[in-house]
Design a protein around this motif. Structure first.
Motif, short mmCIF file in Angstrom:
data_model
loop_
_atom_site.label_atom_id
_atom_site.label_comp_id
_atom_site.label_asym_id
_atom_site.label_seq_id
_atom_site.Cartn_x
_atom_site.Cartn_y
_atom_site.Cartn_z
N THR A 26 0.84 -1.20 0.14
CA THR A 26 -0.06 0.15 0.11
C THR A 26 0.84 1.20 0.09
O THR A 26 0.39 2.61 -0.16
N THR A 27 2.26 1.14 0.16
CA THR A 27 3.10 2.35 0.28
C THR A 27 3.78 2.78 -1.10
O THR A 27 4.37 3.63 -1.13
N TRP A 28 3.28 1.80 -1.99
CA TRP A 28 3.74 2.17 -3.39
C TRP A 28 3.35 3.25 -4.21
O TRP A 28 2.25 3.48 -3.81
N GLN A 29 4.14 3.73 -4.98
CA GLN A 29 3.51 4.96 -6.01
C GLN A 29 2.42 4.27 -6.92
O GLN A 29 2.30 3.15 -7.13
N GLY A 30 1.55 5.27 -7.08
CA GLY A 30 0.41 4.88 -7.84
C GLY A 30 -1.02 4.63 -7.14
O GLY A 30 -2.02 4.40 -7.60
N ASN A 31 -0.73 4.29 -5.75
CA ASN A 31 -1.77 4.22 -4.80
C ASN A 31 -2.62 5.57 -4.40
O ASN A 31 -1.94 6.72 -4.23
N GLN A 32 -3.88 5.48 -4.33
CA GLN A 32 -4.81 6.62 -3.57
C GLN A 32 -5.14 6.18 -2.28
O GLN A 32 -5.11 4.68 -1.86
N TYR A 33 -5.60 6.86 -1.46
CA TYR A 33 -5.79 6.52 0.15
C TYR A 33 -7.01 7.05 0.59
O TYR A 33 -7.35 8.29 0.36
N TRP A 34 -7.63 6.28 1.49
CA TRP A 34 -8.71 6.73 2.26
C TRP A 34 -8.29 6.38 3.53
O TRP A 34 -8.10 5.23 4.08
#
Length: 808
Positions: free
Chosen positions: A489-497
Motif C-alpha cells: 500500500t506504500t507504493w507509488q500509484g496508490n490513492q488513500y482513504w
C-alpha cells in the motif's frame, strides 16, 4: 622495494595474460601515435609509410592519443572479456576493413571539393583507430546480456550517428559503417540461441535509452558549431540553432540569393565563446529535459517534444521560405544532397518528438501542481518582461522601427527563422544587441525553470501529491500492521482513504468508476472491520464501486450480511520460520538445493538496497532488465514489485552470489509490523540469471527462513500468486471469474503464476484463500476490467487481443 611495488609487475602480467589482444592493441596505438606525433612535429605531416598500421595512429595530439588508449583499455578490454580473444581479433579486423573499405567508395561518388552541402567530402585516407574500437564493442554486444547489449548498441550508434549527421567527417562515416558491420558480425559469431525481433524494455530502461538519445541530440549541434569541417546531413539544423541576430549569416535576407545563404549557413562556425554561449542556450533546455527523462518525468517528455517541434518548424521556415533555393545551387548532386539534408533537419526532431509521445507511458513521474504553476509563471513573466524591454528599446530608437511583430518573433533567439533577419542589420546597434540577447536569455530562463518540474537536479519527492497520505499509511502500518499486501500500500500509484478516527486506512487504484483496493484495510486490527463498510460507503458517495481485491476470506465474511459476494482470486502461502527445518520428505527438493548451493560456494546476503555494493546493485538491475525483456507483455504492477520498490530502505534483499561475487539470483522481502517492530516478511521480487544453477531460488527462500528464525520473526509469507489457486472454487463460475481465469491463463506462460504457486508448496506452507469482494453482480464486468488494468495499465488493445487469441 615495498611488497605493493613488487606486486605491480605481477598484476600487470596477469592482466596481459587475461587480455592479450587488448594489450597488443594498446602497444600498437602507443607506438604508432607517438611516431605520428613526432613526424608531424618534424615534417609537418604524417607520411603514408605506416601502411596498415595507420589505423592505430591517433595523430592529432597527445590528448587524442591518451583518449584513444583509454578507449582501447575500456571498450576493447570489455569486448575481449565478453567474447574471447580470437573473436576480438576477428571483430577488430573485419569491422575496420568493412568500415574503411565501404567508406572508401565515397571517393568515387563525391568528386567535387566545392560541395558545401555534401555529406561525403572526405577522402578514403582519413583512418581513425576509433573505427575499429566502435566496431569491436558493437560486435561484442551480441555476447552481453539483454540490458547491456541494448545499452551498448543504442549508445554507440547514437554517438557515431550524431557525429556523422552533425560534423560529417569521413572518419565518422567509417565509424557508422563499422558499427553496422559489428552488429551483423556479432549475430553471426554468437552461436547460442537468441531471441529475434523487438525485445521489450522496462520503464526504467526505456527512460535511460530515450534520455541518452535526447542528450546526444543536444550535444550534436554544439559539435557541429565548433567543427572545422561541418558537412553532416544535419548541419543545416545546427546552423538554425547557432546563427542569430547577433551573428547574422551572410547572404540570408528576404531578397537574397538562396545558394549564398545556404552556403553561409553550412559554413557557419561558432568562432568565439560569446557566439557559442548564445547558440547553446536552447540546447540547455534539451539537456534539462534529457536528465528529466532519466528520472521518468512526464513533464520532461512534453518539454522535449515542444523544443523539438519548435526546432523542426524553425528549420522548415528557414529553408522553405528562402526563394530559389534549388535553382541557385549548381549540380544535380548538390541539389539532391541539400534537399535530403534540409528534409533530415526537419524530420529528425519531429521523429524524436513522435517517439517520446508514443512511449510517454514509460514516464510515470508526474510533477506536483505547484511546480508546474511555478514553471508557467516564471516563463510567462520572463517573456513579458523581455518583450517589454524590446518594445521600449525599439520605441526609443533613433530610427523608426516597422513591424514590431518581427521583433516579437526574433525573441525566439537562436531558433528565429532567418527570413526574419532581413531588416535587423539596419536597426540601431543597441536594439540589435537587445534583440540578439532576448532569445538566449529566454531559453536560459526556460531551462532553469524546468529543472524542478522535470526533476533534472532535485527529484520531486511528492510527484503525485500523495506523499503526506503515503507517510500516514506507513505510520499506520508500523503501528497496527496489515495483511499480505500491507506494505504494497506504500507504493507509488496508490490513492488513500483513512477512517475518521485515523486508526485504519485503505489503499486503492481507481479505473473509471471502480476503486480496486490493494488488499484489505490496514491499521489497528479492531478498526479494520469497520473500515470495510466506511470505505464502501465513501466510494458510493463519490459515485464509485468499491472492490476489495485479495482480502482474506474471514474478513470478507463481514460484508456478506450486506449482500456482498466473493470470488477466489489467489492463495496466500506462509509458515512460522521459528520452527523452520528442511527435514522431511516433502522438503527433499529444498534440502537438496541448499546442500548443492553450499558445496558450490554460493552465499546468500541479507541486506537493504542502500547497503549493497555498487557492483551488486548494477548486476541486480541487469538481471531484472533481462527478466522484463523476456516477457512479451508490459511490466505488471499493482501487487507485483520491481527494482524501484526494492529501493525502499524498509525492504530487504536476499542476494545469491557465487565465489567470484557474481549475482545469480535475488529476492526482495516486504516487512510486516506490529507495535513498531517487524513481525514478518513477505516475498515480493524473484529474479535469477539464465546461467544460475537449478535450485538457487529454493536456496534463497530457505536462507531467508533461517535468517528469520535467527531474528525471531513470527511469519514468513511466500506471498500470493495473483490469479492462481490450488483448490477449486466453491462458487460457480460467472463472468468476472471467467475473465480473471482467462487473464491468469494468458499470463501463465509469461509470468508463471500457477507454477510459482506450485514452487511455494515445496516449503510446506499453510494456504489461506484470498478473495475479491464485490457489492453488486451487475458491476462484475467493470470490476474485472479494472483489476486487469490495475495489473497491466500499459496493456494495449492489440496486445490484449493477440494474447486472448493465443489463449484460445
Amino acid at each position: 622495494m615495498s611488497p605493493q611495488t613488487r606486486a605491480l609487475p605481477e598484476r600487470a602480467l596477469r592482466t596481459v595474460r587475461r587480455s592479450p589482444v587488448t594489450a597488443v592493441i594498446v602497444l600498437l596505438v602507443l607506438v604508432t601515435s607517438v611516431s605520428a606525433v613526432v613526424l608531424r612535429v618534424q615534417h609537418g605531416a604524417v607520411p603514408s609509410s605506416f601502411g596498415p598500421f595507420r589505423v592505430f595512429a591517433a595523430s592529432t595530439g597527445v590528448v587524442a592519443m591518451l583518449v584513444t588508449i583509454a578507449g582501447v583499455v575500456v571498450l576493447v578490454g570489455a569486448s575481449e572479456r565478453l567474447m574471447g580473444s580470437w573473436r576480438t581479433v576477428v571483430a577488430f579486423v573485419v569491422t575496420t576493413v568493412v568500415g574503411t573499405g565501404v567508406g572508401a567508395l565515397t571517393a568515387f561518388v563525391d568528386t567535387d571539393d566545392r560541395n558545401v552541402g555534401g555529406l561525403l567530402l572526405g577522402r578514403a585516407t582519413s583512418f581513425d583507430p576509433w573505427t575499429a574500437i566502435v566496431g569491436t564493442i558493437v560486435t561484442a554486444s551480441a555476447f552481453a546480456g539483454t540490458l547491456w547489449r541494448r545499452r551498448i548498441r543504442v549508445n554507440a550508434l547514437a554517438v557515431v550517428a550524431a557525429l556523422l549527421l552533425y560534423a560529417g567527417h569521413v572518419s565518422d562515416l567509417y565509424a557508422v559503417l563499422a558499427a553496422g558491420a559489428g552488429w551483423v558480425l556479432g549475430e553471426l559469431l554468437r552461436r547460442t540461441p537468441k531471441r529475434t525481433g523487438w525485445v521489450r524494455s522496462s520503464h526504467r530502461e526505456t527512460r535511460v535509452l530515450l534520455g541518452t538519445v535526447v542528450l546526444v541530440s543536444a550535444v550534436g549541434p554544439v559539435i557541429a558549431l565548433v567543427s572545422r569541417a561541418r558537412v553532416g546531413l544535419l548541419a543545416p539544423l545546427a546552423a538554425v540553432v547557432g546563427a542569430g541576430p547577433v551573428s547574422p549569416v551572410r547572404g540570408c535576407r528576404a531578397d537574397g540569393v538562396a545558394g549564398e545563404c545556404l552556403r553561409g549557413l553550412l559554413s557557419f562556425r561558432a568562432t568565439d565563446p560569446w557566439t557559442l554561449v548564445l547558440a547553446v542556450a536552447p540546447l540547455l533546455v534539451l539537456l534539462v529535459g534529457g536528465l528529466g527523462l532519466f528520472r521518468g518525468s512526464r513533464f520532461a517528455v512534453w518539454l522535449v517534444v515542444v523544443v523539438d517541434t519548435v526546432t523542426a518548424v524553425a528549420a522548415a521556415v528557414t529553408y522553405g521560405l528562402v526563394p530559389g533555393r534549388v535553382t541557385a545551387l549548381h549540380g544535380f548532386e548538390d541539389q539532391f544532397v541539400v534537399d535530403v539534408s534540409i528534409v533530415a533537419s526537419v524530420v529528425v526532431p519531429v521523429a524524436t518528438a513522435v517517439v517520446l509521445v508514443i512511449l510517454r507511458r514509460s514516464f510515470t513521474v508526474l510533477p506536483s501542481r505547484r511546480r508546474v504553476v511555478g514553471f508557467a509563471v516564471t516563463v510567462g513573466a520572463s517573456a513579458l518582461v523581455l518583450v517589454t524591454i524590446v518594445l521600449v528599446v525599439a520605441a526609443s530608437s533613433p530610427a523608426r522601427v516597422e513591424d514590431p511583430v518581427r521583433l516579437a518573433l526574433a525573441a525566439l533567439g537562436p531558433l528565429a527563422p532567418v527570413s526574419f533577419w532581413d531588416r535587423l542589420p539596419s536597426l540601431d546597434p543597441a536594439l540589435r544587441l537587445v534583440v540578439g540577447l532576448i532569445g538566449p536569455v529566454l531559453w536560459v530562463v526556460v531551462a532553469l525553470a524546468a529543472v524542478r518540474p522535470t526533476g533534472a537536479v532535485e527529484p520531486d519527492t511528492d510527484a503525485d501529491g500523495s506523499r503526506a497520505d503515503r507517510e500516514r499509511a506507513r505510520a499506520l502500518l508500523l503501528a497496527g500492521g496489515g495483511d499480505t499486501f500491507g506494505w504494497m500500500t506504500t507504493w507509488q500509484g496508490n490513492q488513500y482513504w483513512f477512517a475518521a478516527d485515523g486508526r485504519a486506512g485503505v489503499a486503492f487504484r481507481r479505473n473509471g468508476a471502480v476503486a480496486v483496493t490493494v488488499g484489505g484495510p490496514f491499521g489497528w486490527s479492531d478498526a479494520r472491520e469497520r473500515a470495510l463498510t466506511d470505505f464502501a460507503r465513501w466510494c458510493d458517495d463519490n459515485g464509485w464501486t468499491a472492490a476489495f481485491y485479495g482480502i482474506e476470506a474471514d474478513l470478507a465474511a463481514h460484508l456478506a450480511p450486506q449482500g456482498w459476494g466473493t470470488l477466489p482470486v489467489a492463495e496466500d502461502a506462509d509458515f512460522d520460520p521459528r520452527t523452520w527445518t528442511t527435514s522431511g520428505k516433502k522438503k527433499q527438493d529444498v534440502r537438496t538445493a541448499v546442500n548443492k548451493a553450499r558445496r558450490e560456494g554460493i552465499t546468500a546476503t541479507w541486506s537493504s538496497w542502500q547497503d549493497l555494493p555498487v557492483s551488486t546493485v548494477r548486476q541486480i538491475e541487469a538481471i531484472s532488465e533481462e527478466w522484463v525483456a523476456e516477457r512479451e507483455l508490459p511490466e505488471m504492477g499493482f501487487t507485483l514489485g520491481g527494482v524501484d520498490e526494492m529501493r525502499d530502505p524498509a525492504v530487504r534483499t536476499l542476494v545469491a552470489q557465487d565465489a567470484e561475487s557474481t549475482v545469480l539470483a535475488v529476492t526482495s522481502w516486504l516487512p510486516s509490523h506490529r507495535d513498531g517492530r517487524v513481525v514478518g516478511w513477505t516475498l515480493d521480487v524473484m529474479r535469477r540469471t539464465e546461467h544460475a544453477p537449478n535450485g538457487v531460488m529454493e536456496f534463497l527462500v530457505a536462507s531467508a527462513a533461517e535468517q528469520m528464525r535467527d531474528d525471531g520473526v513470527e511469519r514468513l509469507s511466500l506471498s500470493a500468486a495473483p490469479l492462481a489457486q490450488v483448490s477449486a472454487p466453491d462458487a460457480p463460475a460467472d463472468g468476472v471469474q471467467n475473465l480473471l481465469e482467462l487473464v491468469g491463463g494468458v499470463l501463465e506462460p509469461v509470468y508463471g503464476f500457477r507454477s510459482l504457486l506450485r514452487f511455494k508448496q515445496k516449503f510446506g506452507p499453510e494456504l489461506h484463500p484470498l478473495v475479491l469482494a464485490y457489492p453488486d453482480p451487475v458491476a462484475l464486468p467493470s470490476i474485472g476490467i479494472a483489476v486487469v488494468r490495475a495489473y497491466l495499465p500499459d496493456l494495449s488493445f492489440r496486445q490484449a487481443v493477440a494474447f486472448a487469441r493465443g489463449r484460445g
